[in-house]
Design a protein around this motif. Structure first.
Motif, short mmCIF file in Angstrom:
data_model
loop_
_atom_site.label_atom_id
_atom_site.label_comp_id
_atom_site.label_asym_id
_atom_site.label_seq_id
_atom_site.Cartn_x
_atom_site.Cartn_y
_atom_site.Cartn_z
N HIS A 25 0.85 -1.21 0.00
CA HIS A 25 0.00 0.00 0.00
C HIS A 25 0.88 1.25 0.00
O HIS A 25 0.68 2.18 -0.79
CB HIS A 25 -0.89 -0.03 1.24
CG HIS A 25 -1.74 1.17 1.46
ND1 HIS A 25 -3.12 1.16 1.33
CD2 HIS A 25 -1.43 2.46 1.80
CE1 HIS A 25 -3.60 2.36 1.57
NE2 HIS A 25 -2.60 3.17 1.87
N HIS B 65 2.02 4.27 -2.94
CA HIS B 65 2.09 5.73 -2.79
C HIS B 65 3.40 6.27 -3.34
O HIS B 65 3.44 7.30 -4.00
CB HIS B 65 1.97 6.13 -1.31
CG HIS B 65 0.57 6.10 -0.80
ND1 HIS B 65 -0.48 6.70 -1.45
CD2 HIS B 65 0.03 5.54 0.32
CE1 HIS B 65 -1.60 6.51 -0.76
NE2 HIS B 65 -1.32 5.80 0.31
N HIS C 74 -5.36 8.77 -2.59
CA HIS C 74 -5.87 7.43 -2.90
C HIS C 74 -6.74 7.46 -4.16
O HIS C 74 -7.75 6.76 -4.24
CB HIS C 74 -6.65 6.87 -1.70
CG HIS C 74 -5.80 6.69 -0.48
ND1 HIS C 74 -5.83 7.55 0.58
CD2 HIS C 74 -4.87 5.76 -0.18
CE1 HIS C 74 -4.95 7.15 1.49
NE2 HIS C 74 -4.36 6.07 1.07
N ASP D 120 -3.14 5.49 6.63
CA ASP D 120 -2.56 6.84 6.68
C ASP D 120 -3.63 7.93 6.62
O ASP D 120 -3.40 9.06 7.01
CB ASP D 120 -1.55 7.03 5.56
CG ASP D 120 -2.00 6.40 4.29
OD1 ASP D 120 -1.16 6.11 3.44
OD2 ASP D 120 -3.20 6.18 4.14
ZN LIG Z 1 -2.61 5.25 1.70
#
Ligand SMILES: [Zn+2]
Length: 233
Positions: A95, A99, A118, A165
């Protein structure tokens, strides 16, 4: 100053010993992905903390911050009470790598339609590395088959479990809000227990604002969030 009890301190010391193993695991995974996508994610520093509200994050290089990945040992370490299942741990690493990818590789035009951390660019990167294309952590999600084609065309509406996050950013926003001074010297305030008082001193602190207030001859130091303005009551 933060106070930790002994048990908590021992736990932290024990979890810190896992840092070399976890770092190796992450660098190894990122190294494999780097080879596949001709990137340098394994060279980005990885830091660890004891965040209770965020599992991991990727921070881009900016004027105030160095580029880095950050993970909370309270979630990713093996020695915690409820360790993450292996697949979910790997999914979290992917994940954050997604990013990193979204800002460090060419994203095809057709995947740029949805903005945001996202957004579709990130989801496209998730599809490349096989990460769950949802910003929110749900146990077991890493094992599901993901319909990347579908999520790349539709927005994700499920916002029920904000942990990853995303939650951290919400917390930061709230913290910044709490730090805005809402009173000035001489203001009359009302405290649910101490009654009416007058603000004599204002101290801005991390996560709040402490006011020295004179109630009936006695000065007390109270965070502004416990007060209500007299004029509003
Ligand atoms: Zn994230």
């Amino acid at each position: 100053m933060t106070y930790y009890d002994r048990e908590d301190q021992f736990l932290r010391q024990r979890l810190q010993k896992e840092i070399p193993i976890l770092t190796a695991l992450i660098k190894n995974l990122y190294g494999e992905l780097d080879k596949k996508f001709h990137l340098n994610g394994a060279k980005v520093p990885v830091t660890f903390g004891f965040d209770t509200d965020s599992l991991g994050s990727y921070t881009r290089r900016s004027a105030h911050e160095k580029e880095h990945f950050h993970f909370s040992l309270l979630f990713i370490a093996y020695g915690v009470k409820n360790p993450l299942p292996k697949e979910d741990r790997i999914d979290l690493f992917k994940h954050e790598y997604a990013h990193y990818m979204q800002y460090n590789m060419q994203i095809p035009e057709q995947y740029k339609w949805q903005t945001g951390t996202h957004g579709s660019a990130w989801k496209y990167c998730c599809s490349l590395v096989g990460a769950a294309p949802t910003p929110y952590y749900k146990a077991g999600e890493a094992l599901m088959n993901h319909d990347y084609d579908k999520v790349l065309k539709n927005r994700i509406h499920d916002k029920s479990v904000p942990i990853r996050d995303t939650y951290r950013r919400l917390q930061t926003a709230q913290k910044q809000k709490d730090e805005v001074v809402q009173y000035k010297l001489g203001d009359t305030v009302t405290h649910p227990k101490f009654g009416n008082g007058v603000v004599e001193k204002i101290n801005q602190r991390s996560g709040g604002v402490h006011l020295h207030i004179r109630f009936d001859g006695e000065v007390k130091c109270i965070d502004q969030k416990w007060l209500s303005r007299k004029k509003y009551t």
